[in-house]
Write an enzyme that holds these catalytic residues in place. Structure first.
Site, mmCIF file in Angstrom:
data_model
loop_
_atom_site.group_PDB
_atom_site.id
_atom_site.type_symbol
_atom_site.label_atom_id
_atom_site.label_comp_id
_atom_site.label_asym_id
_atom_site.label_seq_id
_atom_site.Cartn_x
_atom_site.Cartn_y
_atom_site.Cartn_z
ATOM 1 N N HIS A 60 0.863 -1.228 -0.099
ATOM 2 C CA HIS A 60 -0.022 -0.089 -0.109
ATOM 3 C C HIS A 60 0.999 1.291 0.081
ATOM 4 C CE1 HIS A 60 -3.987 1.366 1.245
ATOM 5 N NE2 HIS A 60 -3.678 2.522 0.629
ATOM 6 N N LEU A 63 2.611 6.544 -4.500
ATOM 7 C CA LEU A 63 4.051 7.117 -5.578
ATOM 8 C C LEU A 63 3.502 8.604 -6.001
ATOM 9 C CD1 LEU A 63 5.379 4.021 -6.853
ATOM 10 C CD2 LEU A 63 6.315 5.002 -4.999
ATOM 11 N N ARG A 64 2.218 8.959 -5.918
ATOM 12 C CA ARG A 64 1.903 10.181 -6.395
ATOM 13 C C ARG A 64 2.251 10.621 -8.004
ATOM 14 N NH1 ARG A 64 -1.601 10.395 -2.526
ATOM 15 N NH2 ARG A 64 -0.858 11.199 -0.439
ATOM 16 N N ASN A 94 -4.466 6.188 -7.166
ATOM 17 C CA ASN A 94 -5.189 7.338 -7.112
ATOM 18 C C ASN A 94 -4.052 8.553 -7.334
ATOM 19 O OD1 ASN A 94 -3.888 7.018 -4.599
ATOM 20 N ND2 ASN A 94 -5.295 8.172 -3.459
ATOM 21 N N ASP A 152 -8.828 2.848 -3.750
ATOM 22 C CA ASP A 152 -8.117 3.502 -2.561
ATOM 23 C C ASP A 152 -8.451 4.777 -2.357
ATOM 24 O OD1 ASP A 152 -7.011 2.955 -0.065
ATOM 25 O OD2 ASP A 152 -5.401 4.313 -0.874
ATOM 26 N N HIS A 179 -10.596 -0.119 0.478
ATOM 27 C CA HIS A 179 -10.681 0.994 1.338
ATOM 28 C C HIS A 179 -12.160 0.967 2.050
ATOM 29 C CE1 HIS A 179 -9.817 5.379 2.878
ATOM 30 N NE2 HIS A 179 -11.050 5.062 3.136
ATOM 31 N N HIS A 232 -5.736 -1.265 5.269
ATOM 32 C CA HIS A 232 -5.410 -0.631 6.450
ATOM 33 C C HIS A 232 -6.555 -0.598 7.357
ATOM 34 C CE1 HIS A 232 -7.812 2.238 4.203
ATOM 35 N NE2 HIS A 232 -7.107 2.749 3.545
ATOM 36 N N ASP A 307 0.662 2.353 3.904
ATOM 37 C CA ASP A 307 -0.263 3.520 3.574
ATOM 38 C C ASP A 307 0.785 5.013 3.426
ATOM 39 O OD1 ASP A 307 -2.283 4.862 2.320
ATOM 40 O OD2 ASP A 307 -3.530 4.902 4.425
ATOM 41 N N HIS A 311 2.759 14.138 1.468
ATOM 42 C CA HIS A 311 2.013 15.229 1.233
ATOM 43 C C HIS A 311 3.030 16.656 1.322
ATOM 44 C CE1 HIS A 311 -2.100 14.132 0.653
ATOM 45 N NE2 HIS A 311 -1.868 13.279 2.014
#
Lengths: 427, 311
Positions: A60, A63-64, A94, A152, A179, A232, A307, A311
């Protein structure tokens, strides 16, 4: 790539192996595990006093990339993974755009091949754009390299859609990772519902909002014969639901994060609204936390997953209820579990290694998770006595958002070997 | 120096009973200034205070402004509608810009719980919480306590009923902290939908207002917002009034000398009947006067002493 890992304690849960042996990797694969092996060219890594494990796999990871390269990239995220002892990460879909089609999956894999220092296993979306309306093209996603599907971060609110996803995924042997969150009960939440949220005047996310969706998914997996993996997991009720589901033969597996295993919602109060305590699902009360630890110890929970959710400072340096959800985890997970679960005797080292390697590989049917000859040459080397202090400023990840800054820990990964190549070695 | 051991006033929770005592005693002695023909003392001359209000407020903001003027502070009020918040500036950027103008104190009203704590970590001026989300409204609890102390001569041992929307109320939380710390006996009352989980740890809870007000020394009514109906918190203002509103008949179940408080603004005919609001036991307007006294005390204790010593 060739490397000889010499003189370590080899701990391979996939084969019930725990002995002082050498591991020889040749051409990127494990070729021998035995006594007094000789290197035939290539490096030698002295592992005396260290523990040699199958490479750790994080089920989980965010990596953005593509889309939010300001928060993380495949390059920085995989360096972060290597530094924390992970030889592979499963990349949640996502991103922007959402990984809901073969073209995006291929682009991620190309970038990972060029810049990644650990393996990247993409996870495709369950629904197009993760909007919950139409199923994504599971067959194309599988063929392009996706190892599971998940929406997720955007829970599958419709029971009908979840049922169809579990059914359709069977055709491609894909696991559906959910999720679990009933959005009608969590609107506008900032933390766990309970006495602490009451005192802080923050909107709560009641634990049952997770539990009832876990129950739903298990029942749906049961009638469809599909495979569901609970992401999670954080509540006592969810642990209980998974335990009962497994007992009656449902194809359900689950993961828990280090933060849900170690922290409680009290931390939000103790830190006076520090936004590095904010994530989804939120930190729970201590009864839930203890149930999750017990579920991991008795095998109800199969895996530990991070997870990892990087940010930017801007997303976190705001009012608590405005802050982004999520914390980084790749560089702290292994050390936290060694120091706070294994060292106090809550979990055996063998169990921890299984929850980080053999089990995640088995859950998604990934290569690895074992040191059996012929397997990928992915190895994580642990030093159980190495002391270090968590310093977010020195993370490989772009994210600094962690509640574990300045924690003093004993035990960590000191070498990460991917396909016989050293991806990370602690100084 | 005043010897007040805090740099900010973020909430009642962090205060010791002796701190609360100090604020109330200071307020009681400063209150006299409000009855003078010339309502002005030089105590905070040269001090700059910014009133930064992200939520609509008449009572609290004007009360702080009056307190600032009486103490001769220079002050500036910013309401969110006229500020750069509407242009998308973050709270921290706004406050850091204000900070560059060297104010000594920022009074913050904000819809996010914990926002004063957030600012206190990142900027230099003293921060006074004028209401943060559903968390705390410390000066309201202090003015309520001052009013109760004036009317009853004590706080310890008083039976106080707090009735209405406890879930969304920062006033209820601050009062609960304060009254518990000072030894009063608090009972909370409202429909179960408007009582937050875990609140029973610090006070007794009932869903029957008759039970709550029985033998009470004081009844504190909280405002019910009509918007709550759409969230499913209650069915109608009519039923709320019948089941949970303070009527004259109900007020009679309390002690003979009961006092009735309301932080305002009131919804007449919903949580409180007009006969009660305007009746002899109502201390609602005393609360407003005491609001100024308490805020003078807070400004004085956080900013005061030193400047007096200098001048």
């Amino acid at each position: 790539m060739n490397i000889l890992i010499k003189g370590g304690r080899v701990l391979d849960p996939s084969r019930n192996l725990d002995a002082d042996l050498d591991v020889l990797i040749e051409d990127g694969r494990v070729s021998q595990v035995g006594e007094k092996l000789k290197a035939r060219g290539g490096e030698t890594l002295d592992a005396a006093g260290l523990v040699v494990c199958p490479g750790f796999i994080d089920l989980h990871t965010h990596l953005r990339e593509p889309g939010r390269e300001d928060k993380e990239t495949i390059a920085t995220g995989t360096r972060s993974a290597a530094a924390g002892g992970f030889t592979a990460v499963c990349a949640m879909p996502n991103t922007e755009p959402v990984n809901d089609s073969a073209g995006i999956t291929r682009a991620i894999l190309e970038r990972a091949a060029a810049e990644g220092v650990v393996r990247v296993w993409p996870i495709g979306a369950i629904t197009k754009g993760s909007k919950g309306q139409e199923l994504a093209e599971f067959g194309d996603l599988r063929e392009a390299g996706c190892v599971a599907v998940s929406d997720d971060g955007r829970p599958v609110a419709s029971s009908r859609m979840m049922r169809r996803a579990l059914e359709y995924a069977k055709a491609f042997d894909l696991t559906v990772i959910d999720h679990c969150e009933e959005p009608g009960l969590t609107e506008g939440f900032a933390m766990n519902e309970g006495p602490v949220a009451t005192w802080l005047g923050l909107r709560g996310y009641p634990p049952v909002a997770e539990t009832i969706v876990v129950e739903r998914d298990i029942h749906l997996a049961e009638i469809t014969g599909g495979k569901v993996h609970i992401a999670h997991l954080s509540t006592a009720g969810a642990v209980d639901a998974v335990r009962r589901g497994k007992a009656r033969g449902v194809r359900v597996t689950a993961e828990a994060t280090p933060h849900h295993l170690l922290l409680t919602d009290q931390l939000v109060r103790d830190t006076e609204y520090d936004t590095s305590t904010k994530m989804n699902p939120p930190l729970r009360g201590d009864a839930d936390r203890q149930a999750v630890v017990a579920g991991l110890a008795d095998g109800t929970i199969d895996c530990i997953a991070t997870d990892h959710a990087p940010h930017s400072v801007d997303d976190k340096k705001v009012e608590y209820d405005q802050a982004a959800n999520g914390i980084v985890g790749l560089e702290t997970a292994v050390a936290l579990c060694l120091d706070r679960l294994v060292r106090p005797g809550l979990l055996e080292l063998r169990q921890l290694v299984a929850a980080l390697s053999t089990h995640p590989a088995r859950v998604l049917g990934l290569p690895g998770g074992t040191l059996k000859p012929g397997s990928p040459g992915d190895v994580t080397v642990l030093d159980l006595e190495r002391r270090f202090k968590v310093n977010p400023e020195r993370f490989e990840s772009k994210g600094r958002n962690t509640p574990f800054g300045s924690w003093q820990l004993t035990g960590r990964a000191v070498a990460t070997i991917v396909g016989g190549r050293v991806a990370f070695q602690a100084r | 120096m005043s010897g007040f051991p805090h740099r900010h006033l973020l909430g009642i929770e962090a205060l010791e009973p002796s701190d609360i005592q100090t604020i109330l005693d200071t307020a009681a002695s400063l209150k006299e200034i409000l009855d003078r023909p010339i309502k002005k003392v030089p105590t905070l001359r040269g001090k700059t205070i910014v009133n930064l209000f992200y939520e609509a407020s008449t009572r609290t903001r004007s009360s702080f402004e009056v307190a600032e003027r009486v103490l001769s502070a220079d002050s500036l009020s910013i309401a969110t509608a006229t500020s750069s918040a509407t242009k998308g500036e973050t709270l921290l950027d706004t406050v850091q810009n204000l900070e560059a103008m060297k104010p000594d104190m920022i009074i913050l009203r904000h819809q996010s719980s914990g926002s004063p704590h957030f600012l206190a970590r990142h900027v230099r001026p003293a921060i006074v919480n004028a209401g943060d989300g559903a968390h705390e409204h410390p000066t309201q609890a202090l003015l309520d306590a001052l009013t109760l102390r004036e009317k009853k001569g004590r706080l310890k041992g008083l039976r106080v009923a707090i009735v209405g929307d406890i879930l969304h109320s920062r006033v209820a939380r601050s009062n609960l902290w304060l009254l518990s710390k000072m030894g009063a006996d608090v009972v909370l009352c409202g429909p179960p939908t408007l009582l937050p989980p875990g609140i029973d740890a610090l006070a007794s809870v009932t869903h029957r207002i008759d039970e709550a007000v029985e033998g009470a020394d004081a009844i504190m009514m909280l405002r019910i917002q009509r918007e709550r109906m759409s969230g499913g918190y209650f069915s109608s203002t009519r039923e709320f009034h019948i089941r949970f509103g303070l009527t004259e008949a109900r007020a009679k179940r309390a002690k003979k000398d009961v006092v009735i408080l309301h932080p305002g603004p009131m919804n007449r005919g919903v949580e409180i009947a007009s006969e009660v609001a305007d009746g002899p036991y109502s201390v609602i307007l005393d609360q407003v006067t005491n609001g100024v006294a308490v805020r003078m005390a807070v400004l004085y204790l956080l900013l005061g002493g030193a400047s007096e010593a200098e001048s």
